[in-house]
Design an enzyme around this catalytic site. Structure first.
Site, PDB file in Angstrom:
ATOM      1  N   THR A  15       5.843  60.350  46.845  1.00 26.89           N
ATOM      2  CA  THR A  15       5.937  60.041  48.231  1.00 26.89           C
ATOM      3  C   THR A  15       6.793  60.494  48.692  1.00 26.89           C
ATOM      4  OG1 THR A  15       7.282  58.397  47.237  1.00 26.89           O
ATOM      5  CG2 THR A  15       4.677  57.020  47.373  1.00 26.89           C
ATOM      6  N   GLY A  16       8.111  61.024  48.013  1.00 27.63           N
ATOM      7  CA  GLY A  16       8.908  61.796  48.597  1.00 27.63           C
ATOM      8  C   GLY A  16       8.898  62.570  49.785  1.00 27.63           C
ATOM      9  N   GLN A  18      10.129  65.491  49.659  1.00 22.77           N
ATOM     10  CA  GLN A  18       8.819  67.100  49.915  1.00 22.77           C
ATOM     11  C   GLN A  18       7.843  67.027  48.720  1.00 22.77           C
ATOM     12  OE1 GLN A  18      10.934  70.193  49.669  1.00 22.77           O
ATOM     13  NE2 GLN A  18      11.510  69.615  50.716  1.00 22.77           N
ATOM     14  N   GLU A  96      14.735  72.313  38.843  1.00 15.82           N
ATOM     15  CA  GLU A  96      16.195  72.638  37.934  1.00 15.82           C
ATOM     16  C   GLU A  96      17.011  71.715  37.405  1.00 15.82           C
ATOM     17  OE1 GLU A  96      17.734  76.162  40.279  1.00 15.82           O
ATOM     18  OE2 GLU A  96      16.958  75.172  41.933  1.00 15.82           O
ATOM     19  N   GLU A 210      12.971  90.391  35.627  1.00  9.67           N
ATOM     20  CA  GLU A 210      14.811  90.041  35.788  1.00  9.67           C
ATOM     21  C   GLU A 210      15.552  89.806  34.512  1.00  9.67           C
ATOM     22  OE1 GLU A 210      15.290  85.804  37.376  1.00  9.67           O
ATOM     23  OE2 GLU A 210      14.231  86.597  38.724  1.00  9.67           O
ATOM     24  N   HIS A 247      19.197  83.612  38.455  1.00  9.37           N
ATOM     25  CA  HIS A 247      18.243  82.287  37.261  1.00  9.37           C
ATOM     26  C   HIS A 247      19.482  81.744  35.842  1.00  9.37           C
ATOM     27  CE1 HIS A 247      14.487  83.330  39.674  1.00  9.37           C
ATOM     28  NE2 HIS A 247      14.895  81.904  40.071  1.00  9.37           N
TER      29      HIS A 247
END
Length: 289
Positions: A15-16, A18, A96, A210, A247
């Site tokens: 429901t947020g 995003q 994150e 990476e 990262h």
């Protein structure tokens, strides 16, 4: 960890802002979003699906194959544990900055339960033509189209660029697996490589790495056993040593985890390592030619 059409998805935090936006996009592409979680709005319907107080309550009524986490860092641990306890087979963790002690607990509990964690700090997974789970633009046909190249990436933005180049080159993708950029992730580059090696739709692989950590070196050990061609790009070639870049996992110490170490390991395993992201599509076009 490869999404297949018909697999049922639970959205925790649906429901947020995003959660709502990306759930709509997932549904537009064909992803089977069947339920959501928000303890404060349990009993409501959102985007046409029921909202429950917990994943455990949701799966009592609607079996779910995957869960995706749209939950802030300090609440993410409880949401992920809820999904694990509910018996969900794969949890895609977009969040994150989850505290390290919480991440350690999550991975331990998931291992005991036989649950696959993708992430934390992943952009998600995509199977063009079937669906996606997360925040990758899987609904955008200019970026993703069905094909036979499996893509592995720690970075969502680099992964998007590679998929765009593959689509423009007329190759497309069999699957995109965003493994996440945190230092402690549940699905490693090697895990993803093994999954794509077993996937009959995947004929070749684009592996985006990476600097930092040793996942690419460990993946190279498995790549030696593979018959499917692999092209790889390693980001961070010009980064200074012993300095964290990008990262949370991108830190190099003592040469191990550095650009030269990763490139050497991959090339010795028969992987074609290119200098720029654009060359990935060119290298894989050569495979099909």
């Amino acid at each position: 960890m490869i999404y297949r059409s018909g697999q049922k998805v639970l959205v925790q935090g649906i429901t947020g802002k995003q959660g709502t936006f990306w759930s709509q996009k997932m549904m537009e592409m064909g992803t089977s979003v069947v339920a959501g979680v928000n303890p404060k709005r349990a009993g409501e319907t959102h985007l046409g699906v029921p909202v429950f107080a917990s994943a455990v309550e949701a799966t009592k009524q609607i079996p779910c194959d995957l869960s995706v986490i749209f939950v802030p860092p300090m609440l993410a641990r409880d949401a992920i544990v809820d999904a694990i306890d509910a018996g969900v087979g794969c949890v895609v963790v977009l969040t994150e900055h989850i505290p390290a002690q919480h991440v350690l607990e999550i991975h331990a509990r998931a291992k005991r339960a036989g649950c696959r964690i993708v992430g934390p700090n992943t952009a998600g997974i995509v199977t063009p033509g079937e669906g996606f789970v997360g925040i990758m633009p899987g609904h955008n046909q200019n970026i993703f189209k069905p094909g036979h190249i499996g893509v592995i990436s720690r970075s969502g933005s680099l992964g998007t660029l590679i998929c765009l180049n593959l689509t423009r080159a007329g190759l497309g993708q069999s699957a995109f697996l965003g493994i996440g950029g945190d230092p402690m992730i549940g699905t490693t580059t090697r895990d993803a490589l093994e999954a794509l090696d077993r996937d009959e739709r995947t004929h070749a692989i684009a592996m985006i790495g990476e600097i930092g950590g040793t996942m690419e070196e460990e993946a190279a050990e498995y790549a030696r056993t593979m018959k499917k061609p692999i092209a790889s790009f390693i980001a961070g070639r010009s980064s200074p040593p012993d300095k964290k870049m990008g990262h949370a996992g991108a830190i190099v110490t003592g040469g191990r985890g550095g650009y030269a170490s990763k490139r050497e390991a991959l090339e010795q395993a028969g992987v074609r390592v290119v200098d720029t992201p654009h060359e990935i599509a060119l290298a894989l076009q050569g495979v099909y030619a």
